[in-house]
Design an enzyme around this catalytic site. Structure first.
Site, PDB file in Angstrom:
ATOM      1  N   LYS A   1      30.157  34.992  22.282  1.00  0.00           N
ATOM      2  CA  LYS A   1      31.504  35.337  22.758  1.00  0.00           C
ATOM      3  C   LYS A   1      32.274  34.116  23.297  1.00  0.00           C
ATOM      4  O   LYS A   1      31.691  33.057  23.532  1.00  0.00           O
ATOM      5  CB  LYS A   1      31.374  36.421  23.837  1.00  0.00           C
ATOM      6  CG  LYS A   1      30.831  37.759  23.299  1.00  0.00           C
ATOM      7  CD  LYS A   1      30.849  38.840  24.375  1.00  0.00           C
ATOM      8  CE  LYS A   1      30.344  40.171  23.842  1.00  0.00           C
ATOM      9  NZ  LYS A   1      30.401  41.235  24.863  1.00  0.00           N
TER      10      LYS A   1
ATOM     11  N   TYR B   1      35.778  47.046  18.219  1.00  0.00           N
ATOM     12  CA  TYR B   1      35.407  47.750  19.454  1.00  0.00           C
ATOM     13  C   TYR B   1      36.054  49.146  19.531  1.00  0.00           C
ATOM     14  O   TYR B   1      36.203  49.698  20.625  1.00  0.00           O
ATOM     15  CB  TYR B   1      35.789  46.915  20.669  1.00  0.00           C
ATOM     16  CG  TYR B   1      34.778  45.830  21.003  1.00  0.00           C
ATOM     17  CD1 TYR B   1      33.468  46.158  21.389  1.00  0.00           C
ATOM     18  CD2 TYR B   1      35.114  44.477  20.952  1.00  0.00           C
ATOM     19  CE1 TYR B   1      32.541  45.176  21.694  1.00  0.00           C
ATOM     20  CE2 TYR B   1      34.185  43.484  21.262  1.00  0.00           C
ATOM     21  CZ  TYR B   1      32.910  43.846  21.630  1.00  0.00           C
ATOM     22  OH  TYR B   1      31.982  42.882  21.943  1.00  0.00           O
TER      23      TYR B   1
ATOM     24  N   ASN C   1      30.107  38.293  28.944  1.00  0.00           N
ATOM     25  CA  ASN C   1      28.640  38.312  29.004  1.00  0.00           C
ATOM     26  C   ASN C   1      27.984  37.629  27.799  1.00  0.00           C
ATOM     27  O   ASN C   1      26.860  37.948  27.426  1.00  0.00           O
ATOM     28  CB  ASN C   1      28.128  39.737  29.231  1.00  0.00           C
ATOM     29  CG  ASN C   1      28.571  40.695  28.134  1.00  0.00           C
ATOM     30  OD1 ASN C   1      29.172  40.268  27.160  1.00  0.00           O
ATOM     31  ND2 ASN C   1      28.245  41.960  28.283  1.00  0.00           N
TER      32      ASN C   1
ATOM     33  N   HIS D   1      27.260  39.578  21.952  1.00  0.00           N
ATOM     34  CA  HIS D   1      27.246  40.967  21.469  1.00  0.00           C
ATOM     35  C   HIS D   1      26.056  41.124  20.538  1.00  0.00           C
ATOM     36  O   HIS D   1      25.740  40.199  19.785  1.00  0.00           O
ATOM     37  CB  HIS D   1      28.522  41.279  20.676  1.00  0.00           C
ATOM     38  CG  HIS D   1      28.394  42.539  19.863  1.00  0.00           C
ATOM     39  ND1 HIS D   1      28.639  43.779  20.389  1.00  0.00           N
ATOM     40  CD2 HIS D   1      27.979  42.739  18.572  1.00  0.00           C
ATOM     41  CE1 HIS D   1      28.400  44.696  19.456  1.00  0.00           C
ATOM     42  NE2 HIS D   1      27.998  44.091  18.346  1.00  0.00           N
TER      43      HIS D   1
ATOM     44  N   GLU E   1      28.444  46.595  11.117  1.00  0.00           N
ATOM     45  CA  GLU E   1      29.021  45.400  11.750  1.00  0.00           C
ATOM     46  C   GLU E   1      28.839  44.166  10.862  1.00  0.00           C
ATOM     47  O   GLU E   1      29.736  43.317  10.787  1.00  0.00           O
ATOM     48  CB  GLU E   1      28.405  45.204  13.139  1.00  0.00           C
ATOM     49  CG  GLU E   1      28.835  46.319  14.095  1.00  0.00           C
ATOM     50  CD  GLU E   1      28.255  46.194  15.504  1.00  0.00           C
ATOM     51  OE1 GLU E   1      28.713  46.939  16.380  1.00  0.00           O
ATOM     52  OE2 GLU E   1      27.351  45.356  15.733  1.00  0.00           O
TER      53      GLU E   1
HETATM   54  P1  GDP Z   1      26.727  46.009  25.155  1.00  0.00           P
HETATM   55  O1  GDP Z   1      26.250  46.828  23.987  1.00  0.00           O
HETATM   56  O2  GDP Z   1      25.628  45.599  26.089  1.00  0.00           O
HETATM   57  O3  GDP Z   1      27.584  44.822  24.734  1.00  0.00           O
HETATM   58  O4  GDP Z   1      27.678  46.958  26.054  1.00  0.00           O
HETATM   59  P2  GDP Z   1      28.794  48.053  25.700  1.00  0.00           P
HETATM   60  O5  GDP Z   1      28.752  48.426  24.244  1.00  0.00           O
HETATM   61  O6  GDP Z   1      28.673  49.139  26.716  1.00  0.00           O
HETATM   62  O7  GDP Z   1      30.171  47.305  26.008  1.00  0.00           O
HETATM   63  C1  GDP Z   1      30.754  46.425  25.082  1.00  0.00           C
HETATM   64  C2  GDP Z   1      31.307  45.228  25.833  1.00  0.00           C
HETATM   65  O8  GDP Z   1      32.379  45.656  26.651  1.00  0.00           O
HETATM   66  C3  GDP Z   1      30.326  44.543  26.800  1.00  0.00           C
HETATM   67  O9  GDP Z   1      29.448  43.652  26.168  1.00  0.00           O
HETATM   68  C4  GDP Z   1      31.277  43.842  27.738  1.00  0.00           C
HETATM   69  O10 GDP Z   1      31.795  42.640  27.156  1.00  0.00           O
HETATM   70  C5  GDP Z   1      32.406  44.870  27.853  1.00  0.00           C
HETATM   71  N1  GDP Z   1      32.203  45.767  28.998  1.00  0.00           N
HETATM   72  C6  GDP Z   1      31.256  46.741  29.142  1.00  0.00           C
HETATM   73  N2  GDP Z   1      31.380  47.385  30.317  1.00  0.00           N
HETATM   74  C7  GDP Z   1      32.450  46.818  30.934  1.00  0.00           C
HETATM   75  C8  GDP Z   1      33.109  47.053  32.177  1.00  0.00           C
HETATM   76  O11 GDP Z   1      32.722  47.927  32.965  1.00  0.00           O
HETATM   77  N3  GDP Z   1      34.198  46.243  32.462  1.00  0.00           N
HETATM   78  C9  GDP Z   1      34.639  45.287  31.606  1.00  0.00           C
HETATM   79  N4  GDP Z   1      35.715  44.539  31.952  1.00  0.00           N
HETATM   80  N5  GDP Z   1      34.055  45.034  30.425  1.00  0.00           N
HETATM   81  C10 GDP Z   1      32.964  45.787  30.092  1.00  0.00           C
END
Ligand code: GDP
Length: 140
Positions: free
Chosen positions: A11, A51, A114, A117, A128
């Site tokens: 990222k 997303y 973070n 992905h 994807e």
């Molecule tokens: P992943 O599969 O671990 O990447 O997590 P998710 O699919 O739940 O979320 C996708 C991405 O959205 C995450 O990797 C973060 O970059 C972002 N994200 C997830 N939860 C949050 C949140 O509570 N706040 C914000 N600002 N970004 C989030």
């Protein structure tokens, strides 16, 4: 367990800090092989579509803005049990919850920025991968 492929993104927070090599080393040490890779600047349309499952989440607009804020490296990783193995080496979404030695524990700046992905299931991985790569661009 058969050889599997998963989709990965390094990222913008990581490309900005010039730590793509450190992250790739983590994948390789976990037994994952980079079999396709391209550095791109995602468009807003691409990020919104990629997303799309998060469209109703409160952080959706912030996430799209973040993912288009700088270059990313899109990748296909290959290895035994690659989807689960990649999720393990990535660590929990929130770096505060990520286990020692994981990419997010070592490198992530926040729950949003973070660093990586990774696909969450083999079916999502196939979708994807196809979103970003043609068959002939993936060389195992
Ligand atoms: P992943 O599969 O671990 O990447 O997590 P998710 O699919 O739940 O979320 C996708 C991405 O959205 C995450 O990797 C973060 O970059 C972002 N994200 C997830 N939860 C949050 C949140 O509570 N706040 C914000 N600002 N970004 C989030």
């Amino acid at each position: 367990m058969a050889i599997e492929r998963t989709f990965s993104i390094i990222k913008p927070d990581a490309t900005r800090r010039n730590i793509t090599g450190k992250i790739i080393t983590k994948f390789e040490e976990a037994g994952l092989r980079v079999v396709a890779q391209r550095r791109i600047k995602m468009t807003t349309e691409q990020a919104e579509s990629f997303y799309g499952v998060h469209r109703e989440r409160p952080f959706f607009n912030d996430l799209v803005a973040f993912m288009t804020s700088g270059p990313v490296v899109v990748q296909v990783l290959e290895g035994e049990n690659a989807v689960a193995r990649n999720r393990e080496v990535m660590g929990a979404t929130n770096p505060a919850d990520a286990a020692d030695g994981t990419i997010r524990k070592e490198f992530a700046e926040s729950i949003e920025a973070n660093s990586v992905h990774g696909s969450d299931a083999p079916e999502t991985a196939a979708e994807e991968i196809a979103f970003f790569f043609k068959d002939e661009e993936v060389v195992g």
